[in-house]
Scaffold this motif. Structure first.
Motif, mmCIF file in Angstrom:
data_model
loop_
_atom_site.group_PDB
_atom_site.id
_atom_site.type_symbol
_atom_site.label_atom_id
_atom_site.label_comp_id
_atom_site.label_asym_id
_atom_site.label_seq_id
_atom_site.Cartn_x
_atom_site.Cartn_y
_atom_site.Cartn_z
ATOM 1 N N UNK A 1 53.753 21.678 16.558
ATOM 2 C CA UNK A 1 53.930 20.326 16.799
ATOM 3 C C UNK A 1 52.287 19.949 17.379
ATOM 4 N N UNK A 2 52.155 18.798 16.874
ATOM 5 C CA UNK A 2 50.794 18.155 17.237
ATOM 6 C C UNK A 2 50.673 16.816 18.142
ATOM 7 N N UNK A 3 49.782 16.987 19.046
ATOM 8 C CA UNK A 3 49.853 15.806 20.214
ATOM 9 C C UNK A 3 48.903 14.759 19.617
ATOM 10 N N UNK B 1 53.651 19.068 12.489
ATOM 11 C CA UNK B 1 52.384 19.299 12.138
ATOM 12 C C UNK B 1 52.322 18.615 10.650
ATOM 13 N N UNK C 1 46.517 11.492 9.311
ATOM 14 C CA UNK C 1 46.609 12.632 8.418
ATOM 15 C C UNK C 1 46.196 14.058 9.461
ATOM 16 N N UNK C 2 46.906 15.017 9.211
ATOM 17 C CA UNK C 2 46.750 16.069 10.160
ATOM 18 C C UNK C 2 46.537 17.272 9.420
ATOM 19 N N UNK C 3 45.455 18.022 9.810
ATOM 20 C CA UNK C 3 44.829 19.186 9.181
ATOM 21 C C UNK C 3 45.211 20.390 9.732
ATOM 22 N N UNK C 4 45.845 21.213 9.308
ATOM 23 C CA UNK C 4 46.233 22.588 10.063
ATOM 24 C C UNK C 4 45.813 23.673 9.408
ATOM 25 N N UNK C 5 44.870 24.556 10.259
ATOM 26 C CA UNK C 5 44.766 25.955 9.701
ATOM 27 C C UNK C 5 44.603 26.845 10.620
ATOM 28 N N UNK C 6 44.396 28.049 10.304
ATOM 29 C CA UNK C 6 44.464 29.223 11.320
ATOM 30 C C UNK C 6 43.505 30.125 11.095
ATOM 31 N N UNK C 7 43.034 30.634 12.181
ATOM 32 C CA UNK C 7 41.582 31.572 12.194
ATOM 33 C C UNK C 7 42.062 32.704 12.637
ATOM 34 N N UNK C 8 41.396 33.599 12.435
ATOM 35 C CA UNK C 8 41.438 35.081 13.036
ATOM 36 C C UNK C 8 41.309 35.051 14.553
ATOM 37 N N UNK C 9 42.314 35.628 15.495
ATOM 38 C CA UNK C 9 42.042 35.284 16.857
ATOM 39 C C UNK C 9 41.682 36.933 17.020
ATOM 40 N N UNK C 10 42.754 37.883 16.734
ATOM 41 C CA UNK C 10 42.187 39.076 17.196
ATOM 42 C C UNK C 10 42.309 39.945 15.737
ATOM 43 N N UNK D 1 53.090 40.788 20.187
ATOM 44 C CA UNK D 1 52.108 40.466 19.255
ATOM 45 C C UNK D 1 51.149 41.578 19.218
ATOM 46 N N UNK E 1 44.705 31.965 15.635
ATOM 47 C CA UNK E 1 44.704 30.538 16.516
ATOM 48 C C UNK E 1 45.018 29.544 15.388
ATOM 49 N N UNK F 1 44.297 25.734 14.332
ATOM 50 C CA UNK F 1 43.417 24.978 14.452
ATOM 51 C C UNK F 1 43.845 23.491 13.888
ATOM 52 N N UNK G 1 43.106 19.490 12.960
ATOM 53 C CA UNK G 1 42.050 18.694 12.548
ATOM 54 C C UNK G 1 40.737 19.316 12.940
#
Lengths: 455, 147
Positions: free
Chosen positions: A1-3, A63, A84-93, A423, B13, B15, B17
């Motif tokens: 979800x996005x706020x 999202x 427009x909503x851009x969602x990406x995921x990056x390495x956390x651990x 996790x 994590x 991200x 926008x």
């Protein structure tokens, strides 16, 4: 979800004073029709278009890109805006893969015969089933446990006079239950992870050895057999109501396919039964392919050319599984692993023959284990002197299903499945040890072990 | 243990926008956001070894059959060109088998050594360089074998 936070709105016509506006949104990909919109609270806007109440004005959306529409009580004043909503995921651990792949970090020893494990996010417990512990077949422990005394057991329902022969079990994480069937369990015992209570779904008959030898969870149903009563019971997985109980004799070739402890797998829309016991019906180690209600035998795949009966236990195929839509069956007596593509189900290919262990361990069983962290595949392989005999040796192969061959061997290692603790990098696996053989009411073997690994 | 060079993502994590949300999610293969293991020498620099494995002896009557695995840190060691197994009796080699690297199954080795008399044999593994010189020898155990 996005706020999303709104600060101002611009209307086609400048309002003469503060005004109340009505807001709604739809997914931009949805059609612009009334049914696509979700109403959100009204806002008060001043003559500059600034939202003055509530401030800040926030609302939550999926999202995805949305289109916002605001109207005031004059229908001509309408505001529309895309978000427009851009969602990406990056390495956390991350973890650097180690050569050993599995690094044991702790063991809980002195257990009887733990089988499957599953970490439950709701309770923070690891649930499992045990093949012969007199304290009960159902157990749980906290992931921090290190001692057998920290394993919490719950007894089964013993309908038949206090005996505790447990023959089959399975876990159902979706419905957060454990299932066990046994000689005197009155049917399928159901352990509820929320209440720690045990109930029974009646089927079969108590009192006879090697009766309820099969229970397994499928997508919508649970299948159980009673070899002594010679019946197949289908239970609704959600409601636990018995859908049907059918005599083996009323199922095409059922007296051959379902007798003993068969391996049953869902292969597409069909149910494939690898015959396990050779002592009833037609003497052939076939794979029987049924429709999902067992009313039609669609085909039989004869693998006798590459099978060998295990003389000590009248056993043919001891294990089967489906991976990437391909069916694999391991013949215990020949130690041959056979591959059957459901697209060409009349033929099979021997893809591997397991070496016996120094001519001392003649028969082979295996189970497919998928690492829930990496998706890596393993075959937990056990070599037996004779099935039912307490002497066995286990190795785990890391398995390459693209080429149907082992890529790594882990000596003297065993786990029937792996469960990830939340996790974290931690995996728990259980090994029942050598014999899974109950000593009713008096004792149990203590060679079972739970091993904690990190990756 | 040694790094293979592969980085496995444990958690991700989200991200939104371009802005970190602080929302941490598990990285399971079934997730739509799953980040598969990738070779990333920056995060996980490879280290090289010549490790001595624990073998599984699969036959010891008539022929000596064995299986073992070597880690990436050993089979990808640039100093190592091949590995050789040897069966020795009273200090003399009775049979050898050479696996040129990379092996068909890079980490998994499955072989057979012959012998002609009953006895107590030593199973050895040699790491060899490009000129077939021994870098390191591993004693993988002593086995009583019969014809």
């Amino acid at each position: 979800m996005a706020t999303i936070t709104l600060t101002s709105l611009t209307f086609n016509a400048v309002p003469s004073g503060n005004q109340l506006v009505h807001l709604k949104w739809r997914l931009t990909s949805d059609p612009d029709i009334p049914g696509s919109y979700t109403d959100i609270p009204d806002a008060t806007v001043n003559t500059s278009g600034t939202i003055i109440s509530p401030s800040p004005y926030t609302f939550t959306v999926p999202d995805d890109s949305i289109t916002l529409v605001a109207t005031n009580d004059c229908s001509t004043n309408e505001f529309s805006k895309d978000f427009p909503i851009s969602i990406t995921y990056k390495i956390d651990t991350y973890t650097c893969e180690q050569d050993s792949v599995f690094t044991p970090i702790a063991t809980i020893t002195g257990l009887s015969s733990p089988r499957f494990l599953y970490y439950d996010d709701v309770t923070g417990r690891v649930y499992g089933v045990d093949g012969d512990n007199v304290n009960g077949p159902f157990f749980w422990y906290l992931p921090t446990a290190t001692l057998s005394s920290q394993i919490n057991y719950t007894q089964s329902i013993i309908a038949g006079g206090g005996q505790k022969y447990y023959y089959a079990s399975d876990l159902d994480p979706q419905y957060r239950r454990s299932y066990v069937t046994g000689r005197d369990t009155g049917g399928m015992n159901v352990y509820d992870w929320d209440t720690d209570a045990v109930t029974v779904v009646p089927f079969g008959s108590d009192g006879a050895n090697f009766n309820r030898q099969f229970v397994k969870v499928f997508t919508n149903v649970i299948l159980c057999t009673d070899t002594v009563a010679a019946t197949l019971t289908i239970i609704d997985r959600a409601t636990l109501s018995v859908i049907s109980t059918t005599a083996f004799s009323a199922i095409p070739s059922g007296t051959s396919s379902l007798y003993g402890s068969p391996t049953i797998e869902q292969v597409g829309s069909e149910i494939w039964v690898a015959r396990n016991n050779s002592s009833a019906g037609v003497q052939s180690p076939n794979i029987f392919c049924y429709n999902d209600t067992f009313t039609t035998l669609i085909r039989t795949i004869n693998v006798s050319a590459d099978s060998a009966v295990v003389a000590s236990a009248n056993v043919y195929c001891k294990a089967a599984w489906v991976y990437n839509g391909i069916y694999y069956v391991l013949d215990a007596g020949s130690s041959k692993l056979m591959r059957i593509d459901p697209a060409t189900p009349t033929t099979y290919t021997v893809v591997h023959t397991f070496n016996n262990r120094g001519n001392q361990y003649n028969y082979t069983a295996a189970a497919l284990v998928v690492d829930p962290i990496s998706g890596d595949t393993f075959l937990n392989t056990t070599y037996y002197v004779a099935l039912g005999n307490s002497s066995s040796r286990s190795v785990v192969f890391k398995w390459d299903f693209a080429n149907d061959r082992p890529t790594y061997i882990y000596p003297d290692t065993s786990f029937l499945n792996l469960t990830r603790i939340g996790i974290s990098n931690q995996l728990h696996g259980a090994s029942p040890g050598n014999a899974v053989w109950n000593i009713p009411n008096t004792g149990w073997d203590t060679d079972g072990v739970i091993t904690k690994y990190t990756r | 243990m040694a790094n293979t060079g592969v980085a496995r993502t444990d958690t991700v994590e989200k991200v939104l926008n371009g802005v970190d949300t602080g929302q941490i999610l598990p990285n399971n293969p079934s997730d739509s956001w799953y980040i598969p293991p990738t070779i990333n020498p920056t995060l996980c620099p490879v280290t090289y070894t010549t490790e001595c494995p624990t073998p599984v002896i699969t036959g010891r009557t008539g022929a000596f059959r064995y299986q073992f695995s070597l880690p990436n840190s050993s089979v990808m060691n640039p100093s190592v060109t091949s590995v050789r197994t040897r069966l020795t009796l009273a200090g003399s080699d009775v049979d050898t088998e050479i696996f040129t690297l990379p092996n068909v199954t890079p980490n998994f080795f499955d072989g057979t050594l012959a012998y002609i008399s009953n006895g107590s044999y030593v199973f050895n593994l040699d790491y060899l360089d490009g000129s077939s010189s021994v870098i390191q020898t591993c004693n993988l155990g002593t086995y009583s074998l019969t014809i």
